[in-house]
Scaffold this motif. Sequence first.
Motif, short mmCIF file in Angstrom:
data_model
loop_
_atom_site.label_atom_id
_atom_site.label_comp_id
_atom_site.label_asym_id
_atom_site.label_seq_id
_atom_site.Cartn_x
_atom_site.Cartn_y
_atom_site.Cartn_z
N LEU A 7 0.84 -1.20 0.00
CA LEU A 7 0.00 0.00 0.00
C LEU A 7 0.87 1.24 0.00
CD1 LEU A 7 -2.62 1.61 0.36
CD2 LEU A 7 -2.44 1.19 2.81
N CYS A 187 0.30 5.72 5.40
CA CYS A 187 -0.08 4.59 4.55
C CYS A 187 -0.11 3.29 5.34
CB CYS A 187 0.89 4.45 3.38
SG CYS A 187 0.83 5.79 2.18
N GLY A 191 -3.49 1.13 6.26
CA GLY A 191 -3.63 -0.26 5.86
C GLY A 191 -3.86 -1.17 7.04
N LEU A 269 -9.10 -0.74 -1.25
CA LEU A 269 -7.94 -0.12 -1.89
C LEU A 269 -8.13 0.12 -3.39
CD1 LEU A 269 -4.77 -1.79 -0.34
CD2 LEU A 269 -5.70 0.46 0.09
N THR A 272 -6.73 3.12 -5.24
CA THR A 272 -5.31 3.27 -5.54
C THR A 272 -5.00 2.92 -7.00
OG1 THR A 272 -4.76 1.01 -4.82
CG2 THR A 272 -4.68 2.76 -3.16
#
Length: 351
Positions: A7, A187, A191, A269, A272
């Motif tokens: 991530l 980050c 996560g 996610l 992303t």
Amino acid sequence: MKTIHLLAITVSLLSVTSCSVHYRITSRIATDGSVYREVYAKSDAESDTASPFLFRTDDGWRIVRLDSAVTFNVRGNARRFSVKASRHYPSIGGECFSVTPENEYARPLAVPHERLEKRFRWLYTYYTYTATYKGFPDKGPVPLGDYLSAEEQALWFRGEGLSPKGESGFELNERLNDIDRRFTEWCRRSGYEMYCEIIRQSVDDSTYAGLVDPCKEAVYKRFKEEDKWEMTDLESICKALDERHHTDYYSLLYEEKGEAMRAAFEERLRFTDLLGHVIRFEVAMPGKPLSSNAQSVEGDIFIWEVDGFRLLGGDCSLTATTRKANYWAFAVSLLAVLAVFAICAGRLSKR
């Protein structure tokens, strides 16, 4: 499967890698406010039926597969495009693009909110164009503001205030390294919190569900001290929870529901995937350029480069203003001045 380490790597680096996905959007605005727009993309296979565009391409879009790929400069490199979508709008305002239900996650980068303001000022007409890309609505359970100030986010994501007066290259490098460190920490923490949230939601026994939050800080501290984020994933967190509570419940939970838990994490996610999408956004407007926040201006064309990375820091607005001379107003004004001069001259001659 994406781990917490991945991530951080994805968020930090994907937007500047050579494997980014590129688009080119050109819009030419006419004096009556109508707009002709073209969007270029690359399709890997000629037989591919999937749309290479982030937005919905029905309802008036004309799709053309280019006989030979055309090349444009994006971020200093030549990018090849093989498909073009074009459309004419009688006016521009609101959301001119749309997305399919399965592409709803792409809305922030695919659907800017646009506005064109036309102001008549006798001798000149002013045109102001604004396109606002909304920041990601859900970046995770941890507020980014807990790690980076608003000014630091503007610097890190959009390059605003990059070289303050009097700051040396060494000082700037130190400042950016510090921001990078805290951003990476955000980050990782985001996560980790997502993982804990998914584990808690997957537990059927309320007793074990209630044991996750009280010890997650201690588990996170242990992972941080060991600095083995590349090994940190749902399975390793479940094992760590088992060690804390002297049980095998969470490991068995992962064996039973691991695939569904990983899928839930991937869905969280999904935004992303947009971080590596880069748009060369061009707007041509009537008249002479006056002001803008564009990265560059070529003639009457304002050029921005927009990517998902910039949207991590909130909304990203593109603005430009031009001024077009109303030659007929100049002519009328000149005639009026001449008429007044003639009248005054006639009266003076009579006197």
